[in-house]
Design a protein around this motif. Structure first.
Motif, short mmCIF file in Angstrom:
data_model
loop_
_atom_site.label_atom_id
_atom_site.label_comp_id
_atom_site.label_asym_id
_atom_site.label_seq_id
_atom_site.Cartn_x
_atom_site.Cartn_y
_atom_site.Cartn_z
N GLY A 1 0.82 -1.20 0.00
CA GLY A 1 0.00 0.00 0.00
C GLY A 1 0.86 1.25 0.00
N GLU A 2 0.25 2.35 -0.39
CA GLU A 2 0.99 3.61 -0.56
C GLU A 2 1.32 4.31 0.75
N GLU A 3 0.51 4.04 1.79
CA GLU A 3 0.63 4.84 3.01
C GLU A 3 1.93 4.63 3.77
N ILE A 4 2.66 3.53 3.52
CA ILE A 4 3.90 3.30 4.28
C ILE A 4 5.12 3.91 3.61
N LEU A 5 5.00 4.41 2.39
CA LEU A 5 6.17 4.76 1.60
C LEU A 5 7.05 5.83 2.25
N ASP A 6 6.45 6.92 2.70
CA ASP A 6 7.26 8.01 3.28
C ASP A 6 8.01 7.55 4.52
N ASP A 7 7.31 6.87 5.43
CA ASP A 7 7.95 6.41 6.66
C ASP A 7 9.01 5.35 6.37
N LEU A 8 8.72 4.48 5.42
CA LEU A 8 9.66 3.41 5.09
C LEU A 8 10.98 3.98 4.59
N PHE A 9 10.94 4.91 3.65
CA PHE A 9 12.18 5.41 3.07
C PHE A 9 12.86 6.44 3.97
N SER A 10 12.12 7.05 4.87
CA SER A 10 12.74 7.89 5.89
C SER A 10 13.56 7.02 6.84
N LEU A 11 13.00 5.89 7.25
CA LEU A 11 13.71 4.94 8.10
C LEU A 11 14.91 4.35 7.37
N TYR A 12 14.72 4.04 6.10
CA TYR A 12 15.81 3.48 5.29
C TYR A 12 16.97 4.47 5.19
N GLN A 13 16.66 5.73 4.94
CA GLN A 13 17.71 6.76 4.85
C GLN A 13 18.48 6.85 6.17
N GLN A 14 17.74 6.79 7.27
CA GLN A 14 18.37 6.87 8.60
C GLN A 14 19.33 5.69 8.81
N LYS A 15 18.90 4.50 8.43
CA LYS A 15 19.72 3.30 8.64
C LYS A 15 20.94 3.30 7.72
N ILE A 16 20.78 3.79 6.50
CA ILE A 16 21.93 3.89 5.59
C ILE A 16 22.99 4.81 6.19
N GLU A 17 22.55 5.94 6.72
CA GLU A 17 23.50 6.90 7.30
C GLU A 17 24.23 6.29 8.49
N GLU A 18 23.51 5.49 9.29
CA GLU A 18 24.11 4.84 10.45
C GLU A 18 25.12 3.76 10.05
N GLN A 19 24.91 3.16 8.88
CA GLN A 19 25.78 2.06 8.43
C GLN A 19 26.52 2.44 7.15
N ILE A 20 26.89 3.70 7.05
CA ILE A 20 27.40 4.23 5.79
C ILE A 20 28.68 3.54 5.33
N SER A 21 29.57 3.19 6.25
CA SER A 21 30.83 2.57 5.85
C SER A 21 30.59 1.19 5.23
N ILE A 22 29.67 0.42 5.80
CA ILE A 22 29.34 -0.89 5.24
C ILE A 22 28.64 -0.72 3.90
N TYR A 23 27.70 0.21 3.84
CA TYR A 23 26.96 0.45 2.60
C TYR A 23 27.90 0.84 1.47
N GLU A 24 28.84 1.74 1.74
CA GLU A 24 29.75 2.23 0.72
C GLU A 24 30.74 1.16 0.26
N SER A 25 31.13 0.28 1.17
CA SER A 25 32.16 -0.71 0.84
C SER A 25 31.60 -1.92 0.11
N LYS A 26 30.29 -2.11 0.13
CA LYS A 26 29.72 -3.34 -0.44
C LYS A 26 28.62 -3.05 -1.45
N THR A 27 28.80 -2.01 -2.23
CA THR A 27 27.85 -1.74 -3.31
C THR A 27 28.20 -2.61 -4.52
N PRO A 28 27.24 -2.95 -5.37
CA PRO A 28 27.54 -3.75 -6.56
C PRO A 28 28.48 -3.02 -7.50
N PHE A 29 29.22 -3.78 -8.29
CA PHE A 29 30.05 -3.17 -9.33
C PHE A 29 29.26 -3.09 -10.64
#
Length: 356
Positions: free
Chosen positions: A317-345
């Motif tokens: 459903g559409e109603e979760i989208l804003d909260d979902l990606f706000s939470l996702y952005q927060q988690k990416i920032e918290e785990q930025i070193s892991i995220y940056e080191s393991k992106t696909p080539f």
């Protein structure tokens, strides 16, 4: 081939030109198009057989809504025209026709409203899955596709089956997962790519080219951090009662990141194309400059939302989208070193149609 196209799941990129649209959130894809421009030019120079065609046909598969598809097409046109001109004044440059292909639900209105005004080609929209036939036999000189072939035609059936050892309970992808789940995704990718190559083998002129920018992962590394983090967001929202655990269990992202060795096996098994070039782009070439953790996280959330909003909206459903990606952005920032080191080539691939 026809069966695969008939059951393909259609979740195109976010249309329009709003703040969450693919048109406004595909900068990373543009970086790759720019980074591969010289490689593409060399491929056109070294591998393309130029004949006196009246009309030269180019197809971009998975074009979405622009603007990146227009940059890709322009790069191909520049390279092809240069090769014709290099033959001397007696060489006649053909007319060009460009086919823009994507799912039938793609926002072709936005695509064609933003067509370059000064283009030197005739534009055509071709709706349909590229895992099936799209064009007449031996009619296309150059196929191009960028950041599209990691999307599967469908979620593998057995990861949705509770009675299967591959049932993907509590997860949304094969990343960091049991062997059965990974093998199910791997088998679906191999099946889809065989359909793709069989269709293109019929549609490509003899000794015509397919040029691909593919997202990949090395083996045995099968960790896709972005999807692991997104999965944790779904589970956190389920724990709060925003969505049900059962709904999470039945959600899987139809995406697979191939290794160079796997791709070689698939192409060789198909037998219709020779691999003219297969190389991995250095990560520093395709990264979008030096940015802060918050900027990277914001861009990552926006890019992923533009790509899979339709998939999530249809299931949760559409109603979760804003909260979902706000939470996702927060988690990416918290785990930025892991995220940056393991992106696909990114794999740059050039295939050439064999004459047999």
């Amino acid at each position: 081939m026809e069966d695969s196209s008939n059951v393909s799941e259609e979740y195109p990129m976010k249309g329009g030109d709003g703040p969450n649209s693919y048109a406004k959130n595909s900068i990373q894809q543009k970086v790759v198009v720019d980074a591969t421009k010289e490689l593409l030019r060399k491929a056109m120079k070294e591998k393309l057989d130029l004949e006196p065609f009246n009309t030269f046909h180019i197809a971009d598969l998975g074009c979405s809504v622009g603007p990146n598809t227009f940059f890709s097409v322009e790069n191909i046109l520049e390279a092809v025209i240069f090769e014709y001109q290099s033959r001397g004044p007696s060489s006649e440059i053909p007319e060009f026709q460009v086919f823009f292909n994507d799912h039938t639900l793609n926002d072709f209105n936005t695509l064609f409203k933003s067509l370059p005004q000064n283009r030197n080609y005739h534009a055509v929209g071709v709706p349909g899955s590229f895992y099936g036939r799209l064009f007449p036999k031996a009619s296309v000189n150059v196929f191009h596709s960028s950041f599209a072939l990691h999307w599967l035609s469908r979620v593998p059936k057995n990861v949705m089956d509770k009675s299967s050892r591959a049932w993907n309970k509590g997860r949304i992808h094969y990343s960091n997962n049991q062997d059965e789940v990974f093998k199910a995704y791997q088998a679906q990718y191999a099946e889809d790519m065989e359909c793709f190559l069989r269709a293109r083998a019929l549609e490509t002129v003899h000794r015509g080219l397919i040029v691909l920018n593919l997202l990949g992962l090395p083996r045995p590394f099968v960790e896709m951090v972005a999807f692991d983090i997104l999965g944790s967001c779904f589970l956190e929202m389920a724990g709060k009662g925003v969505i049900s655990e059962e709904t999470v269990d039945s959600f899987n992202i139809p995406s697979y990141f191939v290794s160079p060795q796997e791709l070689e096996v698939i192409v060789e098994r198909n037998g219709c194309f020779s691999i003219e070039r297969l190389e991995t782009l250095p990560q520093h070439v395709v990264k979008h400059g030096a940015r802060s953790a918050s900027a990277i996280a914001k861009a990552a959330a926006s890019t992923l939302r533009a790509a899979i909003e339709g998939l999530i909206k249809q299931h949760f459903g559409e109603e979760i989208l804003d909260d979902l990606f706000s939470l996702y952005q927060q988690k990416i920032e918290e785990q930025i070193s892991i995220y940056e080191s393991k992106t696909p080539f990114v794999l740059f691939v050039v295939l050439k149609r064999k004459t047999n």
